[in-house]
Design an enzyme around this catalytic site. Structure first.
Site, PDB file in Angstrom:
ATOM      1  N   ALA A   9     -45.486 -16.616  60.954  1.00  0.00           N
ATOM      2  CA  ALA A   9     -46.076 -16.470  62.292  1.00  0.00           C
ATOM      3  C   ALA A   9     -47.585 -16.667  62.265  1.00  0.00           C
ATOM      4  O   ALA A   9     -48.307 -16.075  63.052  1.00  0.00           O
ATOM      5  CB  ALA A   9     -45.745 -15.091  62.850  1.00  0.00           C
ATOM      6  N   ARG A  15     -50.385 -25.939  71.539  1.00  0.00           N
ATOM      7  CA  ARG A  15     -49.811 -26.518  72.758  1.00  0.00           C
ATOM      8  C   ARG A  15     -49.478 -25.488  73.838  1.00  0.00           C
ATOM      9  O   ARG A  15     -49.140 -25.845  74.959  1.00  0.00           O
ATOM     10  CB  ARG A  15     -48.551 -27.335  72.408  1.00  0.00           C
ATOM     11  CG  ARG A  15     -48.900 -28.692  71.824  1.00  0.00           C
ATOM     12  CD  ARG A  15     -47.665 -29.402  71.319  1.00  0.00           C
ATOM     13  NE  ARG A  15     -47.224 -28.844  70.043  1.00  0.00           N
ATOM     14  CZ  ARG A  15     -46.045 -29.118  69.480  1.00  0.00           C
ATOM     15  NH1 ARG A  15     -45.180 -29.909  70.105  1.00  0.00           N
ATOM     16  NH2 ARG A  15     -45.725 -28.598  68.310  1.00  0.00           N
ATOM     17  N   ASN A 385     -49.896  15.257 100.657  1.00  0.00           N
ATOM     18  CA  ASN A 385     -49.878  15.957  99.371  1.00  0.00           C
ATOM     19  C   ASN A 385     -51.229  15.955  98.678  1.00  0.00           C
ATOM     20  O   ASN A 385     -51.417  16.641  97.699  1.00  0.00           O
ATOM     21  CB  ASN A 385     -48.831  15.327  98.447  1.00  0.00           C
ATOM     22  CG  ASN A 385     -49.084  13.850  98.199  1.00  0.00           C
ATOM     23  OD1 ASN A 385     -49.687  13.172  99.049  1.00  0.00           O
ATOM     24  ND2 ASN A 385     -48.652  13.355  97.068  1.00  0.00           N
TER      25      ASN A 385
END
Ligand code: UD1
Ligand code: MG
Length: 457
Positions: A9, A15, A385
């Site tokens: 990797a 690209r 609230n």
């Protein structure tokens, strides 16, 4: 058997035209590399080595919780050079499996079949036949069909370019010979790279037999080089997930218009999913759940016989059996609905518990609230609230009836079976069983005349 898995990797992924390293682009819920890592993990690898180079830190940081041996390849001098970086860790008695970080859909069953072919004198190679083999390494066989070598596109003769069987890059072999062949790699080729594929010819020279496994499914071995291929594989992943769900008894009006980025952890029978539904995170669906068009679910549990109508958005929520949600409802994190609850259009709930059989049918906000069972919340009701600094709770006890267009200013409690008159602003607790309202009395002004427009002459 000891299994050591190496995932390559380190490449840049030019690209992709991206500032994000290629292997971190997402497919479904996970980065490409995450898919490959998970597959490697299901194979019960004893150790997983990932070779990184380009944006190494970013890649590493994305997987900080996984037991991975990170190997840095400073300069990307080829796939053979990449595996050489792991050489000192490779054990003689181990089986070594080489995978690619940008090939996300490989099935572990396929890899298991490949691993089963490895012997002390065999190298196992995963191949595929492609209508258009352009760009791939071609598998060279002798007239008897024995593999002799892999020739890369840029080094291939015209005759070799016609070979449809190509190298997927995935191979498995024992550690000892691999270490030996890695020492002998050169870079005298069209790209000036150290090719891993050159070990095939070395293996043949050393009397090894090269056993191939040909996958019938090209998508399984397709790598991602650009965004179009990424999108193509995303569709494939979605197609597979929908197919799996259909096997479990889920009906889709159109499986091509369904996206799951995560997992359906459990799923009952006769679930019906309409078009353009997006599910994320961890989803649990009971029997006969119906999900309407355009619904978005994230980390949601839905119990039996519940219907979620079109364009509703639910996140970190639990919906009890026999409920009806939407259309256009929003359940935000912390919403827990017991059974037979009705939540209608343009209703937003957050951190709210709603008891059995209660109804909030139109245009309301109920946040940080406990709503009992058998409660009816009228149209346009709002729990206030937030005072600008703190959040406060609203409690609505069983059987209460909140008249339309009421504001309940928290902290406040509406007692059991209490009724709130429409249009009230409730700032103090409302007692049980009684009518409470806060609005000015209605007035009629007698003799009042409506102004009339003067017409210019
Ligand atoms: C490689 C194979 C080719 C095969 C094809 C399948 C070689 C020489 N060729 O070609 O036979 O058909 O894959 O897709 O192996 N990488 C590194 N470090 C490097 C170079 C590459 O980690 O120095 C990683 C890349 O990030 C990528 C993988 O290895 O994940 C493959 O590299 P790539 O350059 O795409 O190889 P191909 O030329 O496609
Ligand atoms: Mg490639």
């Amino acid at each position: 058997m000891t299994l050591q898995t190496i995932i390559l990797a380190a490449g840049k992924g030019t690209r992709m035209r991206s500032s994000i390293p290629k292997v971190l682009h997402r497919l479904g819920a996970d980065p490409l590399l995450g898919h490959v890592y998970r597959t490697a993990a299901t194979l019960k690898s004893d150790a997983i080595y990932i070779v990184i180079g380009h944006e190494a830190e970013a890649v590493k940081n994305s997987f900080s919780f996984e037991p991975i041996h990170w190997i840095l390849q400073d300069r990307q001098l080829g796939t053979g050079h990449a595996v050489q970086q792991v050489r000192e860790h490779i054990r003689d008695d181990a089986t070594v499996l080489v995978l690619y970080g940008d090939v996300p859909l490989l099935a572990s069953a396929t890899l298991q079949k490949l691993l089963d072919k490895v012997r002390s004198d065999t190298l196992a190679l995963l191949t595929v036949r492609l209508d258009n083999p352009l760009g791939y390494g071609r598998i060279i066989r002798n007239p008897q069909g024995k593999v002799l070598a892999i020739v890369e596109e840029k080094d291939a003769s015209d005759a070799q370019k016609n070979i449809a069987e190509v190298n997927t890059g995935v191979l498995a072999v024992q550690g000892k010979p691999l270490r030996h062949w890695l020492n002998g790699l050169g870079n005298d080729n069209a790209q000036g790279e150290f090719y891993l594929t050159d070990i095939i010819a070395s293996a043949v020279r050393d009397g090894f037999s090269v056993e191939t496994l040909e996958t019938p499914d090209p998508y399984e071995v397709l790598g991602v080089n650009n965004r179009e291929q990424l999108a193509c594989l995303e569709r494939q992943l979605q197609h597979r997930q929908a197919a799996w769900l259909m096997e479990q008894g889920v009906s889709f009006r159109d499986p091509a218009r369904f996206d799951l980025r995560g997992e359906v952890a459990a799923c009952g029978q006769d679930v019906e999913i309409d078009v353009n539904v997006l599910m994320e995170g961890r989803i649990t669906l009971g029997h006969r759940v119906r999900v309407g068009a355009g619904v978005h679910l994230k980390n949601v549990t839905v119990e039996d016989d519940t219907e979620i109508l079109a364009y509703s958005v639910l996140e970190d929520a639990h919906v009890g059996a026999g409920s009806r949600i939407g259309p256009y409802a929003r359940l935000r994190p912390g919403t827990v609905l017991e059974g037979d609850v009705h939540i209608g259009n343009f209703v937003e709930l957050k951190a709210a518990n709603v008891g059995h059989g209660s109804k909030i049918n139109h245009l309301s906000y109920v946040g940080d609230s406990s709503v009992g069972s058998g409660v009816n919340v009228g149209a346009g009701t709002i729990t206030c609230n937030y005072d600008g600094a703190n959040k406060h709770r609203t409690v609505i006890e069983d059987g209460a009836f909140i008249g339309s267009n009421s504001q309940l200013v928290a902290p406040v409690t509406i007692g059991r079976n209490a009724t709130i008159g429409a249009g009230s602003t409730i700032t103090r607790d409302a007692p049980a069983d009684q009518l409470t309202l806060s609005r000015s009395r209605q007035l009629t002004v007698s003799g009042w005349v409506r102004p009339v427009k003067q017409v210019k002459k």
